[in-house]
Scaffold this motif. Structure first.
Motif, PDB file in Angstrom:
ATOM      1  N   TYR A 238       0.813  -1.356   0.053  1.00  0.00           N
ATOM      2  CA  TYR A 238       0.121  -0.086   0.173  1.00  0.00           C
ATOM      3  C   TYR A 238       0.921   1.087  -0.077  1.00  0.00           C
ATOM      4  CZ  TYR A 238      -2.672  -3.959   2.143  1.00  0.00           C
ATOM      5  OH  TYR A 238      -3.333  -5.012   2.723  1.00  0.00           O
ATOM      6  N   ASN A 239       0.529   2.250  -0.554  1.00  0.00           N
ATOM      7  CA  ASN A 239       1.146   3.511  -0.445  1.00  0.00           C
ATOM      8  C   ASN A 239       0.381   4.734  -0.499  1.00  0.00           C
ATOM      9  OD1 ASN A 239       1.344   5.155  -3.055  1.00  0.00           O
ATOM     10  ND2 ASN A 239       1.597   3.198  -3.966  1.00  0.00           N
ATOM     11  N   ALA A 240       0.872   5.702   0.377  1.00  0.00           N
ATOM     12  CA  ALA A 240       0.204   7.170   0.334  1.00  0.00           C
ATOM     13  C   ALA A 240       1.356   7.846  -0.201  1.00  0.00           C
ATOM     14  CB  ALA A 240      -0.200   7.532   1.652  1.00  0.00           C
ATOM     15  N   ASN A 241       0.660   8.830  -1.335  1.00  0.00           N
ATOM     16  CA  ASN A 241       1.783   9.477  -1.996  1.00  0.00           C
ATOM     17  C   ASN A 241       1.480  11.042  -2.183  1.00  0.00           C
ATOM     18  OD1 ASN A 241       0.286   9.835  -4.646  1.00  0.00           O
ATOM     19  ND2 ASN A 241       0.299   7.535  -4.247  1.00  0.00           N
ATOM     20  N   SER A 261       3.014  16.235 -20.171  1.00  0.00           N
ATOM     21  CA  SER A 261       3.120  16.453 -18.554  1.00  0.00           C
ATOM     22  C   SER A 261       3.729  15.447 -17.895  1.00  0.00           C
ATOM     23  CB  SER A 261       1.761  16.846 -18.084  1.00  0.00           C
ATOM     24  OG  SER A 261       0.790  15.819 -18.077  1.00  0.00           O
ATOM     25  N   LEU A 262       4.514  15.590 -16.888  1.00  0.00           N
ATOM     26  CA  LEU A 262       5.151  14.758 -16.080  1.00  0.00           C
ATOM     27  C   LEU A 262       5.192  14.981 -14.659  1.00  0.00           C
ATOM     28  CD1 LEU A 262       8.548  14.347 -18.138  1.00  0.00           C
ATOM     29  CD2 LEU A 262       6.621  12.686 -17.986  1.00  0.00           C
ATOM     30  N   SER A 263       4.817  14.161 -13.851  1.00  0.00           N
ATOM     31  CA  SER A 263       4.953  14.085 -12.309  1.00  0.00           C
ATOM     32  C   SER A 263       5.634  13.501 -11.477  1.00  0.00           C
ATOM     33  CB  SER A 263       3.431  14.123 -11.831  1.00  0.00           C
ATOM     34  OG  SER A 263       2.567  15.077 -12.339  1.00  0.00           O
ATOM     35  N   ALA A 264       6.569  13.615 -10.815  1.00  0.00           N
ATOM     36  CA  ALA A 264       7.245  12.942  -9.827  1.00  0.00           C
ATOM     37  C   ALA A 264       6.330  12.874  -8.676  1.00  0.00           C
ATOM     38  CB  ALA A 264       8.597  13.615  -9.254  1.00  0.00           C
ATOM     39  N   VAL A 265       6.433  11.375  -8.089  1.00  0.00           N
ATOM     40  CA  VAL A 265       5.665  10.889  -6.912  1.00  0.00           C
ATOM     41  C   VAL A 265       6.654  10.453  -5.738  1.00  0.00           C
ATOM     42  CG1 VAL A 265       3.704   9.555  -6.167  1.00  0.00           C
ATOM     43  CG2 VAL A 265       4.028  10.312  -8.720  1.00  0.00           C
ATOM     44  N   LEU A 266       6.443  11.033  -4.701  1.00  0.00           N
ATOM     45  CA  LEU A 266       7.099  10.563  -3.290  1.00  0.00           C
ATOM     46  C   LEU A 266       5.894   9.686  -2.695  1.00  0.00           C
ATOM     47  CD1 LEU A 266       9.712  10.730  -1.834  1.00  0.00           C
ATOM     48  CD2 LEU A 266       8.706  12.379  -0.647  1.00  0.00           C
ATOM     49  N   ALA A 267       6.400   8.416  -2.617  1.00  0.00           N
ATOM     50  CA  ALA A 267       5.206   7.493  -1.830  1.00  0.00           C
ATOM     51  C   ALA A 267       6.090   6.988  -0.714  1.00  0.00           C
ATOM     52  CB  ALA A 267       4.974   6.499  -3.143  1.00  0.00           C
ATOM     53  N   TYR A 268       5.007   6.812   0.310  1.00  0.00           N
ATOM     54  CA  TYR A 268       5.450   5.989   1.703  1.00  0.00           C
ATOM     55  C   TYR A 268       4.680   4.710   1.270  1.00  0.00           C
ATOM     56  CZ  TYR A 268       5.324   4.107   6.206  1.00  0.00           C
ATOM     57  OH  TYR A 268       5.233   3.402   7.460  1.00  0.00           O
ATOM     58  N   LYS A 269       5.650   3.531   1.374  1.00  0.00           N
ATOM     59  CA  LYS A 269       4.781   2.263   1.024  1.00  0.00           C
ATOM     60  C   LYS A 269       5.089   1.276   2.078  1.00  0.00           C
ATOM     61  CE  LYS A 269       6.135   3.309  -3.755  1.00  0.00           C
ATOM     62  NZ  LYS A 269       6.420   2.715  -5.098  1.00  0.00           N
ATOM     63  N   ARG A 270       4.061   0.495   2.540  1.00  0.00           N
ATOM     64  CA  ARG A 270       4.149  -0.517   3.370  1.00  0.00           C
ATOM     65  C   ARG A 270       3.535  -1.776   2.766  1.00  0.00           C
ATOM     66  NH1 ARG A 270       0.377  -2.407   7.458  1.00  0.00           N
ATOM     67  NH2 ARG A 270       1.317  -3.108   9.232  1.00  0.00           N
ATOM     68  N   SER A 271       4.392  -2.893   3.233  1.00  0.00           N
ATOM     69  CA  SER A 271       3.848  -4.316   2.447  1.00  0.00           C
ATOM     70  C   SER A 271       4.054  -5.465   3.228  1.00  0.00           C
ATOM     71  CB  SER A 271       5.134  -4.403   1.288  1.00  0.00           C
ATOM     72  OG  SER A 271       4.957  -5.706   0.730  1.00  0.00           O
ATOM     73  N   LYS A 272       3.217  -6.377   3.135  1.00  0.00           N
ATOM     74  CA  LYS A 272       3.354  -7.663   3.859  1.00  0.00           C
ATOM     75  C   LYS A 272       3.197  -8.716   2.827  1.00  0.00           C
ATOM     76  CE  LYS A 272       0.944  -5.879   7.895  1.00  0.00           C
ATOM     77  NZ  LYS A 272      -0.331  -6.149   8.980  1.00  0.00           N
ATOM     78  N   GLY A 273       3.830  -9.839   3.199  1.00  0.00           N
ATOM     79  CA  GLY A 273       3.802 -10.923   2.347  1.00  0.00           C
ATOM     80  C   GLY A 273       4.407 -12.270   2.876  1.00  0.00           C
ATOM     81  N   ASP A 274       4.222 -13.433   1.923  1.00  0.00           N
ATOM     82  CA  ASP A 274       4.324 -14.876   2.543  1.00  0.00           C
ATOM     83  C   ASP A 274       5.683 -15.261   1.676  1.00  0.00           C
ATOM     84  OD1 ASP A 274       2.384 -14.601   4.359  1.00  0.00           O
ATOM     85  OD2 ASP A 274       0.778 -15.132   2.781  1.00  0.00           O
ATOM     86  N   THR A 275       6.560 -15.622   2.187  1.00  0.00           N
ATOM     87  CA  THR A 275       7.816 -16.426   1.708  1.00  0.00           C
ATOM     88  C   THR A 275       7.637 -17.807   1.630  1.00  0.00           C
ATOM     89  OG1 THR A 275       9.164 -16.114   3.431  1.00  0.00           O
ATOM     90  CG2 THR A 275       9.247 -14.465   2.000  1.00  0.00           C
ATOM     91  N   ASN A 276       8.401 -18.469   0.887  1.00  0.00           N
ATOM     92  CA  ASN A 276       8.524 -20.014   0.954  1.00  0.00           C
ATOM     93  C   ASN A 276       9.005 -20.523   1.999  1.00  0.00           C
ATOM     94  OD1 ASN A 276       8.225 -22.647  -0.341  1.00  0.00           O
ATOM     95  ND2 ASN A 276      10.651 -22.529  -0.788  1.00  0.00           N
ATOM     96  N   ASP A 277      10.001 -19.802   2.771  1.00  0.00           N
ATOM     97  CA  ASP A 277      10.611 -20.412   3.915  1.00  0.00           C
ATOM     98  C   ASP A 277      10.017 -20.006   5.143  1.00  0.00           C
ATOM     99  OD1 ASP A 277      11.137 -17.823   4.183  1.00  0.00           O
ATOM    100  OD2 ASP A 277      13.465 -17.964   3.746  1.00  0.00           O
ATOM    101  N   GLY A 278       8.832 -19.370   5.256  1.00  0.00           N
ATOM    102  CA  GLY A 278       8.256 -18.956   6.343  1.00  0.00           C
ATOM    103  C   GLY A 278       8.786 -17.874   7.172  1.00  0.00           C
ATOM    104  N   VAL A 279       9.919 -17.265   6.732  1.00  0.00           N
ATOM    105  CA  VAL A 279      10.585 -16.359   7.451  1.00  0.00           C
ATOM    106  C   VAL A 279       9.708 -14.940   7.484  1.00  0.00           C
ATOM    107  CG1 VAL A 279      12.854 -14.867   8.038  1.00  0.00           C
ATOM    108  CG2 VAL A 279      12.849 -17.307   7.324  1.00  0.00           C
ATOM    109  N   ASP A 280       9.650 -14.435   8.539  1.00  0.00           N
ATOM    110  CA  ASP A 280       8.638 -13.282   8.735  1.00  0.00           C
ATOM    111  C   ASP A 280       9.435 -11.906   8.555  1.00  0.00           C
ATOM    112  OD1 ASP A 280       6.509 -11.494   8.917  1.00  0.00           O
ATOM    113  OD2 ASP A 280       6.431 -11.497  11.064  1.00  0.00           O
ATOM    114  N   GLU A 281      10.245 -11.763   7.445  1.00  0.00           N
ATOM    115  CA  GLU A 281      10.961 -10.644   7.079  1.00  0.00           C
ATOM    116  C   GLU A 281      10.736 -10.061   5.806  1.00  0.00           C
ATOM    117  OE1 GLU A 281      15.163 -11.269   5.740  1.00  0.00           O
ATOM    118  OE2 GLU A 281      14.887 -13.052   6.983  1.00  0.00           O
TER     119      GLU A 281
END
Length: 348
Positions: A238-241, A261-281
């Motif tokens: 997710y991001n708010a920008n 027209s061109l716009s530069a976007v500064l976005a704050y992003k937060r993410s959650k996901g699942d990996t194969n090894d189960g490591v919560d990083e």
């Protein structure tokens, strides 16, 4: 005397309401206020248009080990009629490749842009389905994967929902509607700074087992492994920008306009996901730069108009363990006719 007093009590709220209505009306009119030396307002109430729309999507996954895979579906072409009355515009486009049926019911696309003199709004909702193709693969310096592209791959699904609102500072003399909604005509070349805010929600689902099987099948062996950064089930971010940009309308001939027209976007992003090894990083808070580009060319003599426009979004996420880059957008080619001349422009 008592009757007169009661009448005044009744009249005062009515007068106040009337004044408030005039103030609201003044604010609404301010959104379309223009300098007629630079911009010619719309002369007609209605418009009918035929439009062809091309949509595209490119998605790249990259691991810290140097592996990268680029996916994209075939470009989709849709054609359909539109009808407009003042600010309201309705229409429907048909996918020429799948008229009467859908090859993937999960595939959904909606792109909506609203342009007024002062404010612009973009809304996009996309669910890509599972019709991606592998376009480019790099799994190591000594591994030739060129023959794997293009290969249909149904193990990737991407979703994106977002909205943005931006303000045009020089709105009296610079007209976005002239370039993208054909509701005004730019008479003198002019530009404007703009600034905005937005929010986007993304989802990415990858069947890394299918991806590894595709690599194994092509190579004829199982010793070429995907990096751990490629091995995940799903990720949501997710991001708010905030954005700042500049647009310019170039009137290069009578009734002819080119916009960029061109716009530069500064976005704050937060993410959650699942990996194969189960490591919560596989979670990160991040700040990145994205971009939005808009381009248009149009001929408009107020009665007839023809042109093309495109909007391109670029989103990226970069952290040591996982990187993605996505470019998506649409291009429109259109021709239309305005009718029903407004009362003040009719010949007396």
């Amino acid at each position: 005397m008592l009757v007169a007093s009661l009448m005044c009590v009744v009249c005062v709220p009515a007068v106040a309401r009337k004044k408030e209505f005039r103030n609201v009306k003044k604010v609404v009119r301010g959104f379309s206020a223009i300098d007629t030396a630079y911009i010619e307002p719309q002369h007609f109430e209605f418009t009918a248009m035929l439009q062809t729309t091309f949509t595209y999507d490119i998605y790249e996954l990259r691991s810290p080990g140097g592996q990268s895979i680029t996916f994209s579906p075939d470009v989709i072409m849709k054609v359909g009629p539109y009808f407009g009355w003042r600010w309201f515009f309705l229409g429907y486009t048909f996918d020429l490749k799948n008229i009467g049926f859908s090859s993937d019911k999960r595939k959904q696309e909606l792109d909506l842009s609203i342009y007024s003199s002062q404010i612009g709004v973009d809304f996009y909702y996309r669910r890509t389905g599972s019709d991606y193709k592998i376009r480019d693969v790099n799994l190591g310096d000594d591994t030739d994967m060129s023959g794997l592209s293009p290969l249909s791959f149904d193990g990737l699904s991407v979703g994106i929902t977002g909205a943005s609102l931006y303000y045009i500072f020089n709105h009296n003399r610079f007209s976005y509607p002239a370039a993208f909604s054909q509701s005004t005509c730019q008479k003198i070349s002019c530009g404007s700074w703009m600034a905005g805010i937005g929010y986007t929600r993304n989802s990415l689902d990858l069947d890394y087992g299918k991806l590894q099987d595709a690599v194994n099948s092509y190579m004829g062996r199982t010793d070429v492994k995907l990096d751990s950064g490629m091995m995940f089930n799903s990720v949501k971010y997710y991001n708010a920008n905030v954005s700042v940009g500049y647009g310019y309308n170039w009137v290069f001939a009578k009734n002819c306009l080119l916009n960029a027209s061109l716009s530069a976007v500064l976005a704050y992003k937060r993410s959650k996901g699942d990996t194969n090894d189960g490591v919560d990083e596989f979670s990160f808070n991040n700040v990145n730069f994205d971009g939005v580009g808009r381009f248009g060319i149009v001929y408009n003599n107020m009665r007839w108009y023809v042109g093309a426009s495109a909007i391109i979004h670029s989103n990226n996420y970069r952290k040591p363990r996982f990187q993605t880059n996505q470019v998506f957008g649409s291009m429109n080619i259109y021709a239309g006719y305005n009718f029903g001349k407004k009362k003040k422009y009719r010949k007396k």
